[in-house]
Design a protein around this motif. Sequence first.
Motif, short mmCIF file in Angstrom:
data_model
loop_
_atom_site.label_atom_id
_atom_site.label_comp_id
_atom_site.label_asym_id
_atom_site.label_seq_id
_atom_site.Cartn_x
_atom_site.Cartn_y
_atom_site.Cartn_z
N VAL A 15 1.08 -1.07 0.00
CA VAL A 15 0.23 0.04 -0.33
C VAL A 15 1.00 1.15 0.00
O VAL A 15 0.53 2.06 -0.46
N LEU A 16 2.18 1.62 0.83
CA LEU A 16 3.21 2.09 0.59
C LEU A 16 3.67 2.43 -0.25
O LEU A 16 3.32 3.85 -1.47
N LEU A 17 4.20 1.80 -0.97
CA LEU A 17 4.23 1.68 -2.51
C LEU A 17 3.50 2.62 -3.59
O LEU A 17 3.48 3.37 -4.35
N GLY A 18 1.99 1.83 -4.01
CA GLY A 18 1.43 2.23 -4.69
C GLY A 18 0.77 3.87 -4.32
O GLY A 18 0.60 3.78 -5.24
N SER A 19 0.96 3.83 -2.84
CA SER A 19 0.84 5.37 -2.84
C SER A 19 1.60 6.65 -3.15
O SER A 19 1.01 7.23 -3.70
N SER A 20 2.11 6.30 -2.10
CA SER A 20 3.85 7.07 -3.65
C SER A 20 3.71 7.25 -4.48
O SER A 20 4.62 8.07 -4.96
N VAL A 21 3.66 6.19 -5.69
CA VAL A 21 3.97 6.14 -7.19
C VAL A 21 2.86 7.04 -7.09
O VAL A 21 2.58 7.35 -8.49
N GLN A 22 1.69 6.67 -6.88
CA GLN A 22 0.27 7.28 -7.16
C GLN A 22 0.44 8.48 -6.78
O GLN A 22 0.37 10.05 -7.86
N TRP A 23 1.01 9.52 -5.93
CA TRP A 23 1.80 10.61 -5.22
C TRP A 23 2.54 11.08 -6.12
O TRP A 23 2.87 12.33 -6.37
N LEU A 24 3.53 10.37 -7.16
CA LEU A 24 4.71 10.79 -8.00
C LEU A 24 4.55 10.94 -8.54
O LEU A 24 4.49 12.34 -9.44
N ALA A 25 3.58 9.55 -9.04
CA ALA A 25 2.69 10.50 -10.79
C ALA A 25 2.06 10.90 -11.67
O ALA A 25 2.07 10.86 -12.65
N GLY A 26 0.78 11.23 -10.34
CA GLY A 26 0.10 11.51 -10.66
C GLY A 26 -0.42 9.88 -10.75
O GLY A 26 -2.22 10.23 -11.42
N MET A 27 -0.37 9.11 -11.09
CA MET A 27 -1.55 7.37 -11.68
C MET A 27 -0.60 6.20 -11.06
O MET A 27 0.39 6.20 -10.46
N GLY A 28 -1.68 5.20 -10.48
CA GLY A 28 -0.33 4.45 -11.06
C GLY A 28 -0.45 3.57 -9.55
O GLY A 28 -0.14 1.98 -9.43
N MET A 201 -1.01 4.52 4.00
CA MET A 201 -1.31 5.78 2.56
C MET A 201 -0.35 6.76 2.72
O MET A 201 -0.51 7.66 2.45
N ALA A 202 -0.43 7.06 4.75
CA ALA A 202 -0.17 8.63 4.43
C ALA A 202 1.09 8.58 4.70
O ALA A 202 1.51 9.14 4.29
N VAL A 203 2.07 7.66 4.82
CA VAL A 203 3.59 7.28 4.78
C VAL A 203 3.67 7.94 2.74
O VAL A 203 4.92 8.05 2.65
N GLY A 204 2.68 6.88 2.05
CA GLY A 204 2.99 6.96 0.84
C GLY A 204 2.88 8.16 0.26
O GLY A 204 3.40 8.91 -0.90
N ALA A 205 1.97 8.46 0.96
CA ALA A 205 1.43 10.21 0.68
C ALA A 205 2.67 11.35 0.49
O ALA A 205 3.00 11.84 -0.57
N VAL A 206 3.53 11.35 1.31
CA VAL A 206 4.11 11.85 1.84
C VAL A 206 5.57 11.29 1.08
O VAL A 206 6.20 12.63 0.86
N ALA A 207 6.04 10.46 1.20
CA ALA A 207 6.65 9.98 -0.11
C ALA A 207 6.81 10.60 -1.43
O ALA A 207 7.84 10.97 -2.27
N GLY A 208 5.82 10.08 -1.56
CA GLY A 208 5.42 10.15 -3.33
C GLY A 208 5.52 12.21 -3.77
O GLY A 208 5.99 12.20 -4.54
N ARG A 209 4.94 12.80 -2.39
CA ARG A 209 4.95 14.17 -2.60
C ARG A 209 6.13 15.04 -3.07
O ARG A 209 7.02 16.39 -3.63
N MET A 210 7.47 14.46 -1.90
CA MET A 210 8.84 14.63 -1.81
C MET A 210 9.49 14.13 -2.79
O MET A 210 10.00 15.01 -3.12
N LEU A 211 8.93 13.36 -3.65
CA LEU A 211 9.80 12.91 -4.68
C LEU A 211 9.46 13.43 -5.76
O LEU A 211 10.54 13.49 -6.45
N ALA A 212 7.99 13.83 -5.67
CA ALA A 212 7.51 14.50 -6.72
C ALA A 212 9.19 15.78 -7.76
O ALA A 212 8.18 16.05 -9.25
#
Length: 244
Positions: A15-28, A201-212
Amino acid sequence: MTDGWVGQLLLAGIVLLGSSVQWLAGMGFALVAVPALVLVLGPAEGVVLANCAAGIISAVGLADGWRRVRLAAMVPLCAAAVCTVPAGTWVARRLSEPTLMTATGVLVTVAVVSVMRGARVTALRGGGGAVVAGGVGGFMNSAAGVGGPPVSLYGLNAGWTMREFVPNAQFYGVLVNAVSVASNGLPRLAAPVWGLTAGAMAVGAVAGRMLAGRVREERARLLVLLLALAGGLSTLGKGVAGLG
């Protein structure tokens, strides 16, 4: 597999990986997470958990971009999807687990390859194209948890930029995942597992936004698609092995 701590950590990692790539790429999220969730939880529970998580992520993302939603295109697309969600649920409930895993693997793999190739399809243009994409997407979302690729192909054929595509895809994700959850029901998970999932999901969102801000959009999208392709092929392989 969620009874022990190893299974719970594996679920949280997916879930963390899925959430982070969603916030990183806007999809996925669904493309990346569904194959792994199906392997961990089984097809039924994996799909509905993906529906829940993807719907929540889309709702959070839509809070910033709802003014850019193109209702003229999204109303027929979403209406068609809502109509086909029950059909996807019906089909999924009547297939054996190996058959459903095989079907999920095939759908994910074909969808990823189509998006990677940037397929141009005349039938996916205009109002009729919105109905076709929505109908196929709704069926795929409730049956296999991956309803986004038809919408991606519709946006591609409509000439949308990524900035235009993302809020419309999120609008679609909120509505279609809500209907899919209503049709399929909630996953039967213990309260601690739900809490772990929400935290991931929350941690993934933070990670994805940082990587974006550090990863180019093209590379991020390619990473998402390659991960999804690997997951789709793995699920297909396990499903085919189960059929034997």
